[in-house]
Design an enzyme around this catalytic site. Structure first.
Site, PDB file in Angstrom:
ATOM      1  N   THR A 149      -9.529  32.823 -18.102  1.00  0.00           N
ATOM      2  CA  THR A 149      -8.282  33.424 -18.558  1.00  0.00           C
ATOM      3  C   THR A 149      -7.488  32.412 -19.390  1.00  0.00           C
ATOM      4  O   THR A 149      -7.035  32.728 -20.495  1.00  0.00           O
ATOM      5  CB  THR A 149      -7.464  33.908 -17.345  1.00  0.00           C
ATOM      6  OG1 THR A 149      -8.309  34.757 -16.555  1.00  0.00           O
ATOM      7  CG2 THR A 149      -6.239  34.677 -17.767  1.00  0.00           C
ATOM      8  N   CYS A 198     -15.319  35.054 -14.526  1.00  0.00           N
ATOM      9  CA  CYS A 198     -14.118  34.454 -13.941  1.00  0.00           C
ATOM     10  C   CYS A 198     -14.618  33.413 -12.958  1.00  0.00           C
ATOM     11  O   CYS A 198     -15.552  33.680 -12.193  1.00  0.00           O
ATOM     12  CB  CYS A 198     -13.311  35.529 -13.218  1.00  0.00           C
ATOM     13  SG  CYS A 198     -11.975  34.890 -12.182  1.00  0.00           S
ATOM     14  N   THR A 199     -14.010  32.220 -12.994  1.00  0.00           N
ATOM     15  CA  THR A 199     -14.565  31.124 -12.195  1.00  0.00           C
ATOM     16  C   THR A 199     -14.359  31.301 -10.686  1.00  0.00           C
ATOM     17  O   THR A 199     -14.939  30.560  -9.900  1.00  0.00           O
ATOM     18  CB  THR A 199     -13.976  29.767 -12.642  1.00  0.00           C
ATOM     19  OG1 THR A 199     -12.541  29.822 -12.575  1.00  0.00           O
ATOM     20  CG2 THR A 199     -14.403  29.449 -14.070  1.00  0.00           C
ATOM     21  N   HIS A 200     -13.567  32.277 -10.294  1.00  0.00           N
ATOM     22  CA  HIS A 200     -13.469  32.561  -8.861  1.00  0.00           C
ATOM     23  C   HIS A 200     -14.705  33.289  -8.337  1.00  0.00           C
ATOM     24  O   HIS A 200     -15.025  33.199  -7.155  1.00  0.00           O
ATOM     25  CB  HIS A 200     -12.243  33.442  -8.567  1.00  0.00           C
ATOM     26  CG  HIS A 200     -10.937  32.704  -8.560  1.00  0.00           C
ATOM     27  ND1 HIS A 200     -10.353  32.222  -9.707  1.00  0.00           N
ATOM     28  CD2 HIS A 200     -10.101  32.368  -7.537  1.00  0.00           C
ATOM     29  CE1 HIS A 200      -9.196  31.632  -9.387  1.00  0.00           C
ATOM     30  NE2 HIS A 200      -9.026  31.705  -8.078  1.00  0.00           N
ATOM     31  N   GLU A 258      -8.748  33.271  -3.299  1.00  0.00           N
ATOM     32  CA  GLU A 258      -7.631  32.354  -2.997  1.00  0.00           C
ATOM     33  C   GLU A 258      -7.355  32.318  -1.492  1.00  0.00           C
ATOM     34  O   GLU A 258      -6.915  31.301  -0.965  1.00  0.00           O
ATOM     35  CB  GLU A 258      -6.361  32.781  -3.747  1.00  0.00           C
ATOM     36  CG  GLU A 258      -6.398  32.506  -5.245  1.00  0.00           C
ATOM     37  CD  GLU A 258      -6.402  31.024  -5.599  1.00  0.00           C
ATOM     38  OE1 GLU A 258      -5.642  30.259  -4.989  1.00  0.00           O
ATOM     39  OE2 GLU A 258      -7.193  30.642  -6.490  1.00  0.00           O
ATOM     40  N   ASP A 305      -7.714  24.958 -13.059  1.00  0.00           N
ATOM     41  CA  ASP A 305      -7.820  26.426 -12.968  1.00  0.00           C
ATOM     42  C   ASP A 305      -6.471  26.933 -12.453  1.00  0.00           C
ATOM     43  O   ASP A 305      -5.638  26.157 -11.977  1.00  0.00           O
ATOM     44  CB  ASP A 305      -8.944  26.799 -11.998  1.00  0.00           C
ATOM     45  CG  ASP A 305      -9.080  28.316 -11.807  1.00  0.00           C
ATOM     46  OD1 ASP A 305      -9.000  29.059 -12.795  1.00  0.00           O
ATOM     47  OD2 ASP A 305      -9.236  28.766 -10.648  1.00  0.00           O
ATOM     48  N   SER A 306      -6.285  28.253 -12.524  1.00  0.00           N
ATOM     49  CA  SER A 306      -5.092  28.854 -11.931  1.00  0.00           C
ATOM     50  C   SER A 306      -5.024  28.579 -10.428  1.00  0.00           C
ATOM     51  O   SER A 306      -3.946  28.577  -9.849  1.00  0.00           O
ATOM     52  CB  SER A 306      -5.121  30.371 -12.146  1.00  0.00           C
ATOM     53  OG  SER A 306      -6.264  30.928 -11.517  1.00  0.00           O
ATOM     54  N   TYR A 317      -3.429  33.966 -12.720  1.00  0.00           N
ATOM     55  CA  TYR A 317      -2.976  34.045 -14.106  1.00  0.00           C
ATOM     56  C   TYR A 317      -3.201  35.443 -14.687  1.00  0.00           C
ATOM     57  O   TYR A 317      -2.549  35.825 -15.656  1.00  0.00           O
ATOM     58  CB  TYR A 317      -3.766  33.061 -14.988  1.00  0.00           C
ATOM     59  CG  TYR A 317      -3.370  31.598 -14.903  1.00  0.00           C
ATOM     60  CD1 TYR A 317      -2.239  31.165 -14.216  1.00  0.00           C
ATOM     61  CD2 TYR A 317      -4.150  30.642 -15.558  1.00  0.00           C
ATOM     62  CE1 TYR A 317      -1.907  29.810 -14.174  1.00  0.00           C
ATOM     63  CE2 TYR A 317      -3.812  29.294 -15.524  1.00  0.00           C
ATOM     64  CZ  TYR A 317      -2.694  28.880 -14.833  1.00  0.00           C
ATOM     65  OH  TYR A 317      -2.365  27.547 -14.820  1.00  0.00           O
ATOM     66  N   GLY A 318      -4.160  36.154 -14.133  1.00  0.00           N
ATOM     67  CA  GLY A 318      -4.667  37.403 -14.717  1.00  0.00           C
ATOM     68  C   GLY A 318      -3.598  38.362 -15.226  1.00  0.00           C
ATOM     69  O   GLY A 318      -3.755  38.971 -16.272  1.00  0.00           O
ATOM     70  N   CYS A 363     -11.279  27.865 -16.256  1.00  0.00           N
ATOM     71  CA  CYS A 363     -10.625  29.157 -16.064  1.00  0.00           C
ATOM     72  C   CYS A 363     -10.851  29.966 -17.333  1.00  0.00           C
ATOM     73  O   CYS A 363     -10.443  29.543 -18.420  1.00  0.00           O
ATOM     74  CB  CYS A 363      -9.132  28.938 -15.831  1.00  0.00           C
ATOM     75  SG  CYS A 363      -8.178  30.461 -15.678  1.00  0.00           S
TER      76      CYS A 363
HETATM   77  N1  DGL Z   1     -10.404  31.539 -12.411  1.00  0.00           N
HETATM   78  C1  DGL Z   1      -9.639  32.302 -13.364  1.00  0.00           C
HETATM   79  C2  DGL Z   1     -10.579  32.813 -14.455  1.00  0.00           C
HETATM   80  O1  DGL Z   1     -11.650  32.247 -14.612  1.00  0.00           O
HETATM   81  C3  DGL Z   1      -8.874  33.324 -12.609  1.00  0.00           C
HETATM   82  C4  DGL Z   1      -7.849  33.977 -13.407  1.00  0.00           C
HETATM   83  C5  DGL Z   1      -6.636  34.360 -12.649  1.00  0.00           C
HETATM   84  O2  DGL Z   1      -5.991  33.486 -12.069  1.00  0.00           O
HETATM   85  O3  DGL Z   1      -6.323  35.551 -12.684  1.00  0.00           O
HETATM   86  O4  DGL Z   1     -10.293  33.709 -15.187  1.00  0.00           O
END
Ligand code: DGL
Length: 273
Positions: free
Chosen positions: A79, A187-189, A155, A14-15, A46-47, A77
């Site tokens: 994104t 989004c996985t966060h 984060e 993931d990011s 990453y967004g 992720c």
């Molecule tokens: N966990 C990422 C997702 O699922 C986060 C994207 C990001 O880093 O902006 O989209």
């Protein structure tokens, strides 16, 4: 021989720390698998980054995971999935499992006919999401909500603060006021904010996290390729980052709910041996 391949790890990335929500479900579904996790924390989030950059990072991380013997890759992720999954699949021949916002189960679940999707703006503008929208948007009202700032809160390990609550209240208000009874975590966060989201949305709203379905899909794909672990012991979890490990060790330990060591991708894990 076969056993040798089966003992290889699954690589997950993931990011940043969001993909740990997916890793948790994989650990639950596949206790014997060895798991490698990469948090690309030096480049998170990453967004707001350019697509080409996210694609390059996804390729570099996949190469790293393959160099650490990965037998399959999970792009944890949304994104990176939206931007890079096609080029990863074109480039690498191992099984690649990727995220999809849980619009289909949300459409099956809704009674009010209104669903809300929380995701990064890059995910919402991706082709993958546009296809989902076109497939289901005629049956139900799909309200898309970009959520700048939420990834940063996770984060920072800031899951319950007033600031995080205020952001969530703001992002949930449009869907809730239009009668959404189903919210998709795109989004996985965001699964790490599920408690707070459920508290704000109230008991009549379902909050859907696609991670258990991703873990089932991984199991299915490993099984089809005869790659499932045949070990009887529990597998290991190994955590890597593009950042300095000290900067992310505490938040990874917090979200993983046990103290973990994090290794630097730059020194290739020499420290560990
Ligand atoms: N966990 C990422 C997702 O699922 C986060 C994207 C990001 O880093 O902006 O989209």
């Amino acid at each position: 021989m076969a056993h040798h391949v089966n003992a290889k790890p699954v690589g997950v990335f993931d990011s940043g720390v969001g993909g740990l929500s997916v890793l948790q479900e994989i650990r639950r579904a596949l206790p014997q698998e060895n798991l490698l996790y990469v948090a690309d924390s030096a480049y998170a989030p990453y967004g707001e980054k350019a697509s080409q950059f996210i694609e390059e990072r996804s390729i570099a991380i996949t190469e790293f995971l393959i160099s650490r013997q990965a037998k399959a890759i999970v792009v944890a992720c949304n994104t990176a999935t939206g931007v890079a999954v096609a080029s990863l699949r074109a480039r690498f021949s191992l099984p690649i499992i990727a995220m999809e916002p849980a619009v289909k189960p949300a459409v099956a679940n809704t009674k009010s006919g209104v669903i809300g999707v929380l995701a990064t703006s890059r995910t919402l503008s991706s082709n993958n999401f546009t296809n989902l929208f076109n497939r289901y948007g005629a049956d139900v009202e799909i309200l898309m909500q970009a959520c700048p700032g939420l990834v940063e809160q996770v984060e920072a390990g800031d899951l319950m603060s007033e600031d995080t609550r205020k952001l969530l209240e703001r992002y949930l208000a449009p869907a809730l006021s239009r009668g959404a009874d189903t919210i998709v975590l795109g989004c996985t966060h965001y699964p790490f904010l599920k408690v707070l989201i459920e508290e704000i949305a109230g008991p009549n709203v379902s909050v859907i996290d696609p991670s258990p379905a991703i873990a089932r899909e991984l199991r299915r794909r490993l099984n089809n390729a005869n790659l499932l672990s045949v070990a009887s012991d529990a597998g290991f979890d190994q955590f890597w980052t593009s950042h300095e490990p000290e900067r992310v060790e505490s938040v990874i330990s917090q979200l993983w709910r046990e103290p973990v060591d994090v290794w630097s991708m730059a020194d290739g894990g020499k420290k560990q041996l």
